[in-house]
Design an enzyme around this catalytic site. Structure first.
Site, PDB file in Angstrom:
ATOM      1  N   TYR A   1     -11.191  -0.051   3.324  1.00 20.97           N
ATOM      2  CA  TYR A   1      -9.989  -0.138   4.170  1.00 20.97           C
ATOM      3  C   TYR A   1     -10.145   0.724   5.416  1.00 20.97           C
ATOM      4  O   TYR A   1      -9.983   0.255   6.547  1.00 20.97           O
ATOM      5  CB  TYR A   1      -8.742   0.292   3.381  1.00 20.97           C
TER       6      TYR A   1
ATOM      7  N   THR B   1      -4.648   4.459  11.674  1.00 17.57           N
ATOM      8  CA  THR B   1      -4.293   5.366  10.578  1.00 17.57           C
ATOM      9  C   THR B   1      -5.111   6.651  10.628  1.00 17.57           C
ATOM     10  O   THR B   1      -6.233   6.651  11.147  1.00 17.57           O
ATOM     11  CB  THR B   1      -4.535   4.645   9.227  1.00 17.57           C
ATOM     12  N   ASP B   2      -4.567   7.695  10.015  1.00 15.49           N
ATOM     13  CA  ASP B   2      -5.327   8.952   9.941  1.00 15.49           C
ATOM     14  C   ASP B   2      -6.549   8.817   9.035  1.00 15.49           C
ATOM     15  O   ASP B   2      -7.453   9.657   9.061  1.00 15.49           O
ATOM     16  CB  ASP B   2      -4.426  10.114   9.471  1.00 15.49           C
ATOM     17  N   GLU B   3      -6.581   7.749   8.216  1.00 15.52           N
ATOM     18  CA  GLU B   3      -7.703   7.592   7.283  1.00 15.52           C
ATOM     19  C   GLU B   3      -9.025   7.361   8.001  1.00 15.52           C
ATOM     20  O   GLU B   3     -10.092   7.489   7.391  1.00 15.52           O
ATOM     21  CB  GLU B   3      -7.422   6.457   6.292  1.00 15.52           C
TER      22      GLU B   3
ATOM     23  N   LYS C   1     -10.405  -0.239   9.473  1.00 16.11           N
ATOM     24  CA  LYS C   1      -9.470   0.232  10.508  1.00 16.11           C
ATOM     25  C   LYS C   1     -10.219   0.979  11.615  1.00 16.11           C
ATOM     26  O   LYS C   1      -9.899   0.832  12.802  1.00 16.11           O
ATOM     27  CB  LYS C   1      -8.405   1.149   9.889  1.00 16.11           C
TER      28      LYS C   1
HETATM   29  P1  NAD Z   1       1.936  -3.817   4.743  1.00 14.76           P
HETATM   30  O1  NAD Z   1       0.820  -4.196   3.841  1.00 14.76           O
HETATM   31  O2  NAD Z   1       3.251  -3.437   4.164  1.00 14.76           O
HETATM   32  O3  NAD Z   1       2.219  -5.014   5.763  1.00 14.76           O
HETATM   33  C1  NAD Z   1       1.201  -5.750   6.366  1.00 14.76           C
HETATM   34  C2  NAD Z   1       1.810  -7.018   6.958  1.00 14.76           C
HETATM   35  O4  NAD Z   1       0.758  -7.732   7.654  1.00 14.76           O
HETATM   36  C3  NAD Z   1       2.380  -7.982   5.914  1.00 14.76           C
HETATM   37  O5  NAD Z   1       3.626  -8.465   6.343  1.00 14.76           O
HETATM   38  C4  NAD Z   1       1.362  -9.116   5.861  1.00 14.76           C
HETATM   39  O6  NAD Z   1       1.932 -10.380   5.533  1.00 14.76           O
HETATM   40  C5  NAD Z   1       0.831  -9.102   7.286  1.00 14.76           C
HETATM   41  N1  NAD Z   1      -0.518  -9.677   7.388  1.00 14.76           N
HETATM   42  C6  NAD Z   1      -1.594  -9.401   6.611  1.00 14.76           C
HETATM   43  N2  NAD Z   1      -2.645 -10.141   6.998  1.00 14.76           N
HETATM   44  C7  NAD Z   1      -2.230 -10.899   8.060  1.00 14.76           C
HETATM   45  C8  NAD Z   1      -2.863 -11.851   8.906  1.00 14.76           C
HETATM   46  N3  NAD Z   1      -4.150 -12.192   8.724  1.00 14.76           N
HETATM   47  N4  NAD Z   1      -2.143 -12.404   9.898  1.00 14.76           N
HETATM   48  C9  NAD Z   1      -0.834 -12.067  10.073  1.00 14.76           C
HETATM   49  N5  NAD Z   1      -0.186 -11.201   9.302  1.00 14.76           N
HETATM   50  C10 NAD Z   1      -0.871 -10.608   8.298  1.00 14.76           C
HETATM   51  O7  NAD Z   1       1.346  -2.667   5.668  1.00 14.76           O
HETATM   52  P2  NAD Z   1       2.069  -1.392   6.303  1.00 14.76           P
HETATM   53  O8  NAD Z   1       2.016  -0.287   5.337  1.00 14.76           O
HETATM   54  O9  NAD Z   1       3.351  -1.803   6.913  1.00 14.76           O
HETATM   55  O10 NAD Z   1       1.028  -1.043   7.466  1.00 14.76           O
HETATM   56  C11 NAD Z   1       1.153  -1.616   8.749  1.00 14.76           C
HETATM   57  C12 NAD Z   1       0.041  -1.100   9.641  1.00 14.76           C
HETATM   58  O11 NAD Z   1       0.135   0.313   9.743  1.00 14.76           O
HETATM   59  C13 NAD Z   1      -1.360  -1.387   9.122  1.00 14.76           C
HETATM   60  O12 NAD Z   1      -2.175  -1.713  10.199  1.00 14.76           O
HETATM   61  C14 NAD Z   1      -1.794  -0.069   8.490  1.00 14.76           C
HETATM   62  O13 NAD Z   1      -3.187   0.067   8.558  1.00 14.76           O
HETATM   63  C15 NAD Z   1      -1.090   0.928   9.366  1.00 14.76           C
HETATM   64  N6  NAD Z   1      -0.729   2.220   8.761  1.00 14.76           N
HETATM   65  C16 NAD Z   1      -0.021   2.271   7.597  1.00 14.76           C
HETATM   66  C17 NAD Z   1       0.375   3.503   7.089  1.00 14.76           C
HETATM   67  C18 NAD Z   1       1.188   3.597   5.812  1.00 14.76           C
HETATM   68  O14 NAD Z   1       1.441   4.712   5.351  1.00 14.76           O
HETATM   69  N7  NAD Z   1       1.647   2.513   5.221  1.00 14.76           N
HETATM   70  C19 NAD Z   1       0.034   4.674   7.745  1.00 14.76           C
HETATM   71  C20 NAD Z   1      -0.695   4.590   8.946  1.00 14.76           C
HETATM   72  C21 NAD Z   1      -1.056   3.354   9.437  1.00 14.76           C
HETATM   73  O1  TDX Z   2      -0.671   4.684  -8.639  1.00 19.19           O
HETATM   74  C1  TDX Z   2      -1.044   5.522  -7.794  1.00 19.19           C
HETATM   75  N1  TDX Z   2      -1.348   6.792  -8.188  1.00 19.19           N
HETATM   76  C2  TDX Z   2      -1.785   7.757  -7.333  1.00 19.19           C
HETATM   77  O2  TDX Z   2      -2.052   8.893  -7.759  1.00 19.19           O
HETATM   78  C3  TDX Z   2      -1.176   5.193  -6.390  1.00 19.19           C
HETATM   79  C4  TDX Z   2      -0.845   3.812  -5.885  1.00 19.19           C
HETATM   80  C5  TDX Z   2      -1.602   6.179  -5.549  1.00 19.19           C
HETATM   81  N2  TDX Z   2      -1.926   7.416  -5.996  1.00 19.19           N
HETATM   82  C6  TDX Z   2      -2.412   8.444  -5.037  1.00 19.19           C
HETATM   83  C7  TDX Z   2      -3.563   8.019  -4.164  1.00 19.19           C
HETATM   84  C8  TDX Z   2      -3.317   8.777  -2.871  1.00 19.19           C
HETATM   85  O3  TDX Z   2      -3.878  10.077  -2.969  1.00 19.19           O
HETATM   86  O4  TDX Z   2      -1.332   8.693  -4.128  1.00 19.19           O
HETATM   87  C9  TDX Z   2      -1.797   8.898  -2.799  1.00 19.19           C
HETATM   88  C10 TDX Z   2      -1.151   7.863  -1.891  1.00 19.19           C
HETATM   89  O5  TDX Z   2      -1.669   6.608  -2.240  1.00 19.19           O
HETATM   90  P1  TDX Z   2      -1.239   5.262  -1.471  1.00 19.19           P
HETATM   91  O6  TDX Z   2       0.232   5.129  -1.516  1.00 19.19           O
HETATM   92  O7  TDX Z   2      -2.085   4.156  -2.010  1.00 19.19           O
HETATM   93  O8  TDX Z   2      -1.606   5.621   0.037  1.00 19.19           O
HETATM   94  P2  TDX Z   2      -2.979   6.080   0.754  1.00 19.19           P
HETATM   95  O9  TDX Z   2      -4.158   5.680  -0.034  1.00 19.19           O
HETATM   96  O10 TDX Z   2      -2.826   7.537   1.101  1.00 19.19           O
HETATM   97  O11 TDX Z   2      -2.913   5.173   2.089  1.00 19.19           O
HETATM   98  C11 TDX Z   2      -1.669   5.027   2.804  1.00 19.19           C
HETATM   99  O12 TDX Z   2      -1.642   5.872   3.953  1.00 19.19           O
HETATM  100  C12 TDX Z   2      -2.493   5.568   5.014  1.00 19.19           C
HETATM  101  C13 TDX Z   2      -1.467   3.576   3.250  1.00 19.19           C
HETATM  102  O13 TDX Z   2      -1.490   2.724   2.110  1.00 19.19           O
HETATM  103  C14 TDX Z   2      -2.495   3.166   4.270  1.00 19.19           C
HETATM  104  O14 TDX Z   2      -2.244   1.829   4.709  1.00 19.19           O
HETATM  105  C15 TDX Z   2      -2.402   4.116   5.446  1.00 19.19           C
HETATM  106  O15 TDX Z   2      -3.401   3.836   6.385  1.00 19.19           O
END
Ligand code: NAD
Ligand code: TDX
Length: 342
Positions: A156, A128-130, A160
């Site tokens: 988190y 992730t970019d985080e 990562k």
């Molecule tokens: P999500 O929380 O929607 O899904 C995570 C999945 O992993 C779930 O299906 C969960 O059951 C499974 N999981 C959790 N722990 C596990 C374990 N111990 N063994 C097997 N499975 C397990 O997450 P997401 O948003 O789809 O993110 C997927 C990946 O992408 C993550 O690694 C996250 O860090 C990365 N990522 C997410 C975003 C975003 O915007 N959501 C952006 C950049 C990177």
């Molecule tokens: O209720 C809310 N109110 C609010 O203002 C929530 C849930 C979020 N926020 C803000 C926090 C962040 O600035 O919105 C922005 C986005 O929040 P999230 O959806 O929780 O995402 P973020 O924290 O940016 O992280 C996401 O992007 C990077 C994913 O959850 C991560 O898994 C990924 O790595």
């Protein structure tokens, strides 16, 4: 097209499931095996359509369970492993970091050991970019490149970043063929309701307050989930061993503007917006420089935000069953704990 077996971990979650569908459609000769522990964030109903495809298999297992992973690798002999499995919600990591360290660091360790033992040709870590921390709002000229220092803010992002370092260590020390992608915020179908965009859509539909953290001016760089899937597909099929790629489409937006846009699309009043206590350690701005993946692999995002957000809102309107089921259970306790009194 040759045949490949790809193990997709975390494929019952948001991005992993989109990746499963993307790959099944694009590579009809591939075997796609999804391994997922089905935590609160994983949903089998998400994979319902994939289950009908004979090239797809679902296995319920934990990426930390070395024996289960070894057995699966023995059975499936994967060519490629793509690790999406993680605890992914920043707010949950602030409330309790423990499971984030266990899943997000030990999980990749177990998977990479199995890759070494079974001669897997590519381990791809979805990052992730985080991991880069944040950028100031008053320096729009600054972007994260692959050379930006890792500088994490939340448990988190620290977990990562640890996984990224471990992945590169396995490459250097044991010569494991790895790659890493660091993507910006994704949005699209099957996004779990705890995250900003689905949470705001669902609350607005229920005429409930929309909780915006702090001043609402924090900036995220949004990418439609399919464009992220496309980037990973190009990386795992490319000559990318030992490489890190940033993935993002230069689509920076302040949270408050996203929330207003959702309200406008749904025809709901801005009076639903409620500013609440800020997230601890809240990153101010994320912004990806995707030059490397564009120039080296020819990746380009296809979905513009103005189209992607409309498609996404429509998806939530058309798939109420999916999210109503999720928010009816344990999610209610989570929501109370996180938002009551804020
Ligand atoms: P999500 O929380 O929607 O899904 C995570 C999945 O992993 C779930 O299906 C969960 O059951 C499974 N999981 C959790 N722990 C596990 C374990 N111990 N063994 C097997 N499975 C397990 O997450 P997401 O948003 O789809 O993110 C997927 C990946 O992408 C993550 O690694 C996250 O860090 C990365 N990522 C997410 C975003 C975003 O915007 N959501 C952006 C950049 C990177
Ligand atoms: O209720 C809310 N109110 C609010 O203002 C929530 C849930 C979020 N926020 C803000 C926090 C962040 O600035 O919105 C922005 C986005 O929040 P999230 O959806 O929780 O995402 P973020 O924290 O940016 O992280 C996401 O992007 C990077 C994913 O959850 C991560 O898994 C990924 O790595």
């Amino acid at each position: 097209m040759d045949k490949k077996t790809i193990i997709v971990t975390g494929g019952a979650g948001f991005i992993g499931s989109n990746f499963v569908y993307y790959m099944l459609k694009k590579y009809p000769s591939y075997r796609i095996v999804c391994l997922d522990a089905l935590t609160y964030a994983g949903n089998l109903s998400t994979l319902e359509k994939a289950m009908k495809n004979e090239n797809f298999r679902f296995v319920k297992a934990d990426i930390r369970d070395a024996e289960a992973i070894d057995n699966l690798f023995t059975e499936e002999k994967p060519d490629i492993v793509v690790n999406f499995a993680a605890e992914s919600h920043v707010d949950r990591s602030i409330a309790d970091p423990q499971i984030f360290l266990a899943t997000n660091i030990m999980g990749p360790k177990v998977l990479m050991d199995a890759c070494l033992n079974h001669g897997v040709k590519r381990y791809h870590q979805v990052s992730t970019d985080e991991v880069y921390g944040d950028l100031p709002l008053d320096r729009p000229d600054l972007f994260f490149t692959e050379n930006t220092n890792l500088h994490t803010s939340s448990p988190y992002s620290a977990s990562k970043a640890s996984a990224d370092l471990l992945t590169m260590a396995y490459h250097r020390t044991y010569k494991l063929p790895v790659s890493i992608s660091r993507c910006s915020n994704n949005y699209g179908p099957y996004h779990f309701p705890e995250k900003l965009i689905p949470l705001m859509i669902i609350n607005a539909l229920h005429d409930k307050p929309l909780p915006v953290y702090g001043d609402g001016l924090n900036v995220r760089d949004w990418l439609y989930v399919e464009d992220h899937c496309k980037a990973i597909d190009m990386i795992i099929h490319g000559d990318c061993v030992g490489e890190v790629y940033n993935v993002g489409g230069h689509n920076e937006m302040a949270n408050i503007d996203i929330v207003k846009l959702i309200l406008k699309e749904l025809g709901k009043p801005e009076s639903l917006i409620t500013f609440v206590e800020d997230r601890k350690g809240h990153d101010r701005r994320y912004a990806i420089d995707p030059t490397k993946i564009k120039t080296q692999l020819g990746w380009e995002p296809e979905t513009k935000f103005e189209n992607g957000i409309v498609k996404t809102i429509k998806w939530y309107l058309d798939h109420k069953d999916w999210w109503e089921e999720i928010i009816s259970g344990e999610y209610q306790n989570y929501y109370k704990k996180m938002y009551e009194g804020k």
